[in-house]
Design a protein around this motif. Structure first.
Motif, PDB file in Angstrom:
ATOM      1  N   THR A 261     -20.337 -10.264  50.763  1.00  0.00           N
ATOM      2  CA  THR A 261     -19.589 -11.052  51.737  1.00  0.00           C
ATOM      3  C   THR A 261     -19.818 -12.548  51.509  1.00  0.00           C
ATOM      4  N   PRO A 262     -18.964 -13.404  52.086  1.00  0.00           N
ATOM      5  CA  PRO A 262     -19.206 -14.855  51.990  1.00  0.00           C
ATOM      6  C   PRO A 262     -20.599 -15.254  52.479  1.00  0.00           C
ATOM      7  N   LYS A 263     -21.082 -14.612  53.522  1.00  0.00           N
ATOM      8  CA  LYS A 263     -22.410 -14.955  54.053  1.00  0.00           C
ATOM      9  C   LYS A 263     -23.512 -14.608  53.059  1.00  0.00           C
ATOM     10  N   SER A 264     -23.380 -13.470  52.388  1.00  0.00           N
ATOM     11  CA  SER A 264     -24.400 -13.098  51.408  1.00  0.00           C
ATOM     12  C   SER A 264     -24.363 -14.032  50.197  1.00  0.00           C
ATOM     13  N   GLN A 266     -23.428 -17.274  50.318  1.00  0.00           N
ATOM     14  CA  GLN A 266     -24.028 -18.531  50.791  1.00  0.00           C
ATOM     15  C   GLN A 266     -25.552 -18.427  50.839  1.00  0.00           C
ATOM     16  N   ARG A 267     -26.035 -17.316  51.325  1.00  0.00           N
ATOM     17  CA  ARG A 267     -27.490 -17.118  51.454  1.00  0.00           C
ATOM     18  C   ARG A 267     -28.164 -17.086  50.089  1.00  0.00           C
TER      19      ARG A 267
END
Length: 407
Positions: A261-264, A266-267
């Motif tokens: 996902t985009p969040k993963s 970014q992280r």
């Protein structure tokens, strides 16, 4: 079936490990140890050109000749992501591996320095193998990878490939045999790739730093993928266009894998460490770009600065320096050493750029360090390392040691 593993080295050391595990009979020889053509298959070291008389002899007798990637793909059906290009391969492989490792067991291998065949033996439980692939490995290869990534293609390795056309064709083997269930990622603005890839059956995914029509593009200082915002671009990333392109190619790739996902993304990018010796900052005015092995890699570095003292030189692979012309205004002075010193000197002086010749990297840096007022001292060799060093890592460490004496 009897197999010949031809040419001893890292790649084929891994090949024999895989053949041992598969209980396949083989001989492991260097070129001068081969006495007959009594084989059913030859797995050649990537550095041996297909034009070599021994290879031609095998081909004329109908014996199939492949490299380690085709053997790996044939013997072990895994989830493979292949990455090729003239520049940026190692960084992109590292990025993809780091992002995917948030959810999967992922192994980076291939031309990055860890044989694909050895990786298959040592990590049988891995979910995904991310393989850096050189044009040498891809020559005549028939593979159907799950995802193939082509970063860029510039005239390189013309000491191995007879023509630039042959070099391009070797690179394109990463995707020409892909099925319609698989994916090819490439830069939208590369006209040669765009035309050649038309014949591929795979699903095409594009990335671009300039075109909003690409699947992965930039809008208002953010990276988007198919209209969805993925990542805010920080100022330090804007200054490294080559790294930004590697990130976009990596994003285009990992979002094809379930659960990312985009969040993963970014992280994971927050903890990513850039590849060593790719424009590595030593202090405010000295940069170590020892991984630069062709003029296009040096151009990518030059784009990041206003004015530089350029230290360069290395092993000649028939590089054409004409591509440097529009960036020469950034070079205040050149300090050249190595096998290519005369070639660089002639080009630079013919184009009005002051160039000084030295017998060693140490001498070149010493003079640049003394001459500097407010310029960036950029070590970006522009050529392979083989005239003086084993590889780019060795010359990168050597440059750091030299600099440490003066700081």
């Amino acid at each position: 079936m009897k197999t010949l593993v031809l040419g001893k080295g890292i790649a084929n050391d891994g090949v024999v490990m895989l053949l041992d595990e598969e209980k396949i009979e083989y001989d492991y020889f260097n070129i001068d140890e081969v006495s007959d053509f009594n084989y059913d298959l030859v797995v050649k070291a990537p550095g041996i050109p297909y034009t070599h008389s021994l290879i031609q002899g095998f081909l004329k007798t109908g014996i199939k000749v492949i490299t380690d990637i085709e053997l790996a793909y044939t013997l072990r059906k895994k989830f493979y992501i292949g990455v090729t290009g003239s520049n940026g391969k190692t960084t992109t492989v590292s990025l993809i591996t780091h992002i995917l490792s948030s959810k999967y067991k992922v192994i980076a291998c291939g031309n990055i320095g860890y044989s694909i065949c050895k990786a298959l033996v040592e990590h049988q439980d891995a979910d995904i193998f991310v393989v850096e692939l050189s044009s040498f490995q891809l020559e005549n290869a028939k593979i159907d990878l799950d995802i193939s990534v082509i970063l860029n293609i510039h005239p390189c390795h013309l000491d191995h490939h007879a023509t630039y056309k042959e070099y391009i064709e070797s690179k394109l083997n990463i995707c020409l045999n892909q099925s319609s269930q698989h994916f090819t990622i490439y830069p939208m603005e590369d006209k040669i790739l765009k035309e050649k890839i038309k014949t591929c059956q795979s699903n095409k995914i594009t990335f671009s730093t300039v075109s909003s029509l690409a699947n992965c593009n930039i809008f208002q200082d953010s990276i988007y993928y198919n209209g969805k915002r993925i990542l805010k671009i920080k100022n330090d990333l804007k200054e490294k266009e080559f790294f930004l392109q590697d990130i976009m190619a990596s994003i285009s790739c990992v979002l094809l894998v379930k659960g990312i996902t985009p969040k993963s993304i970014q992280r994971q990018l927050k903890t990513f460490e850039e590849v060593e010796y790719r424009l590595t900052k030593i202090n405010d005015f000295i940069y170590n770009d020892a991984k630069s092995t062709n003029p296009y890699a040096t151009i990518a570095a030059l784009k990041c600065f206003e004015t530089v003292f350029l230290i360069c030189g290395g092993y000649d692979r028939k590089e054409n320096l004409s591509c440097l012309e529009e960036y020469l205004y950034k070079i205040k002075r050149v300090y050249v050493y190595g096998q290519t010193k005369d070639k660089v000197y002639n080009y630079m002086t013919n184009h009005g750029v002051e160039c000084l010749i030295f017998q060693s990297l140490d001498d070149a840096f010493s003079q640049a360090f003394r001459d500097r007022t407010d310029e960036i001292v950029l070590y970006s060799p522009m050529f392979a390392s083989f005239d003086m060093f084993k590889n780019y890592m060795e010359r990168g460490k050597n440059f750091n040691f030299i600099v440490s004496k003066y700081l």
